[in-house]
Design a protein around this motif. Structure first.
Motif, PDB file in Angstrom:
ATOM      1  N   VAL A  15      -8.389  10.364 -11.948  1.00  0.00           N
ATOM      2  CA  VAL A  15      -7.723   9.490 -12.910  1.00  0.00           C
ATOM      3  C   VAL A  15      -7.700   8.078 -12.345  1.00  0.00           C
ATOM      4  N   LEU A  16      -7.744   7.099 -13.225  1.00  0.00           N
ATOM      5  CA  LEU A  16      -7.611   5.710 -12.795  1.00  0.00           C
ATOM      6  C   LEU A  16      -6.136   5.371 -12.633  1.00  0.00           C
ATOM      7  N   VAL A  17      -5.815   4.714 -11.530  1.00  0.00           N
ATOM      8  CA  VAL A  17      -4.437   4.289 -11.287  1.00  0.00           C
ATOM      9  C   VAL A  17      -4.446   2.824 -10.863  1.00  0.00           C
ATOM     10  N   GLU A  18      -3.358   2.151 -11.175  1.00  0.00           N
ATOM     11  CA  GLU A  18      -3.198   0.763 -10.755  1.00  0.00           C
ATOM     12  C   GLU A  18      -2.218   0.708  -9.589  1.00  0.00           C
ATOM     13  N   ASN A  19      -2.640   0.097  -8.499  1.00  0.00           N
ATOM     14  CA  ASN A  19      -1.753  -0.112  -7.362  1.00  0.00           C
ATOM     15  C   ASN A  19      -0.787  -1.238  -7.728  1.00  0.00           C
ATOM     16  N   LEU A  20       0.507  -0.935  -7.785  1.00  0.00           N
ATOM     17  CA  LEU A  20       1.486  -1.914  -8.244  1.00  0.00           C
ATOM     18  C   LEU A  20       1.682  -3.062  -7.258  1.00  0.00           C
ATOM     19  N   ARG A  21       1.287  -2.864  -6.009  1.00  0.00           N
ATOM     20  CA  ARG A  21       1.446  -3.936  -5.019  1.00  0.00           C
ATOM     21  C   ARG A  21       0.261  -4.894  -5.070  1.00  0.00           C
ATOM     22  N   SER A  22      -0.959  -4.342  -5.137  1.00  0.00           N
ATOM     23  CA  SER A  22      -2.140  -5.199  -5.091  1.00  0.00           C
ATOM     24  C   SER A  22      -2.741  -5.476  -6.464  1.00  0.00           C
ATOM     25  N   ALA A  23      -2.287  -4.732  -7.483  1.00  0.00           N
ATOM     26  CA  ALA A  23      -2.819  -4.844  -8.850  1.00  0.00           C
ATOM     27  C   ALA A  23      -4.266  -4.364  -8.942  1.00  0.00           C
ATOM     28  N   ARG A  24      -4.785  -3.682  -7.902  1.00  0.00           N
ATOM     29  CA  ARG A  24      -6.138  -3.145  -7.933  1.00  0.00           C
ATOM     30  C   ARG A  24      -6.163  -1.835  -8.712  1.00  0.00           C
ATOM     31  N   THR A  25      -7.283  -1.604  -9.403  1.00  0.00           N
ATOM     32  CA  THR A  25      -7.476  -0.345 -10.118  1.00  0.00           C
ATOM     33  C   THR A  25      -8.321   0.586  -9.248  1.00  0.00           C
ATOM     34  N   LEU A  26      -7.833   1.790  -9.046  1.00  0.00           N
ATOM     35  CA  LEU A  26      -8.480   2.753  -8.156  1.00  0.00           C
ATOM     36  C   LEU A  26      -8.745   4.062  -8.887  1.00  0.00           C
TER      37      LEU A  26
END
Length: 234
Positions: free
Chosen positions: A208-219
């Motif tokens: 699943v795609l998730v957004e890192n709330l600290r860096s705003a990167r999509t992983l």
């Protein structure tokens, strides 16, 4: 000369002796019968009822005598097919292998729908019951443990009394779009965690795609538990 001829011929058994020692169709039939009966007795200990019949063996069959105990095994899983083949083999100076066919019906308790079930419905014990069915009537298999399917979802509608098979069920989403999740970056035994937000739905084992709330990167991460995903450490 006649004496020499007599001595030479006497070194070899007569055809009638070979016939007496040969493994015949009747022998093969009895071997398969004993094998299936022993297997059926073991299944009975699992509360399963077995009905079986050995297929016809060509009466003209003549194989070398088996010096030791012949080995018998199922070629196909009798729990998946009502027509399993049995491999019979014999080692020794004159080894041989042959196959016997059988008709096998296995009856036992399996989970069935207690009422009509709709697509996407989560299973509860109230929606299920057990009944004696032919367990090997379908190659798709059957389900026997209520606890292991609690909370699973139905893939498509089924009628009352339908035997539940693994392909009818799917795991519910462990993560839904918008859920806050723990992102674990792992390398061997070392790991670092951060908070993120799911950008889609996924069940355990799926990506699943998730957004890192600290860096705003999509992983892209793998769901390992409800609310928890993992990525390999870069």
């Amino acid at each position: 000369m006649r004496t020499l001829l007599f001595l030479t011929l006497s070194l070899f058994p007569s055809a009638s002796i070979f016939a007496e020692q040969a493994t015949t169709a009747s022998d093969i039939q009895q071997m398969a019968e004993r094998f299936l009966q022993t297997w059926a007795d073991k299944q009975q200990q699992l509360n399963r009822r077995i009905e079986y019949q050995i297929g016809n063996v060509d009466r003209r069959l003549k194989l070398a005598p088996c010096e030791g105990e012949p080995e018998l095994s199922f070629v196909s899983d009798p729990l998946r097919t009502p027509s399993p083949s049995i491999l019979i083999s014999c080692a020794g100076e004159r080894p041989w292998r042959m196959y016997a066919t059988a008709s096998v019906e296995i009856y036992g308790s399996a989970i069935v729908a207690a009422r009509p079930l709709t697509r996407g419905e989560r299973l509860t014990s109230a929606a299920l019951t057990t009944s004696e069915v032919q367990l090997n009537a379908s190659r798709r298999g059957t389900l026997t443990d209520m606890q292991t399917i609690q909370g699973m979802m139905i893939r498509r509608p089924v009628k009352t009394g339908t035997v539940l098979t693994p392909d009818l069920l799917e795991a519910p989403d462990a993560i839904e779009r918008g859920d806050h999740v723990i992102i674990v970056a792992r390398s061997g035994s070392f790991s670092v965690s951060s908070r993120g937000k799911a950008l889609g739905n996924a069940s355990i084992g799926e990506q699943v795609l998730v957004e890192n709330l600290r860096s705003a990167r999509t992983l892209k991460a793998t769901v390992v538990a409800p609310g928890r995903v993992e990525i390999p450490m870069q």
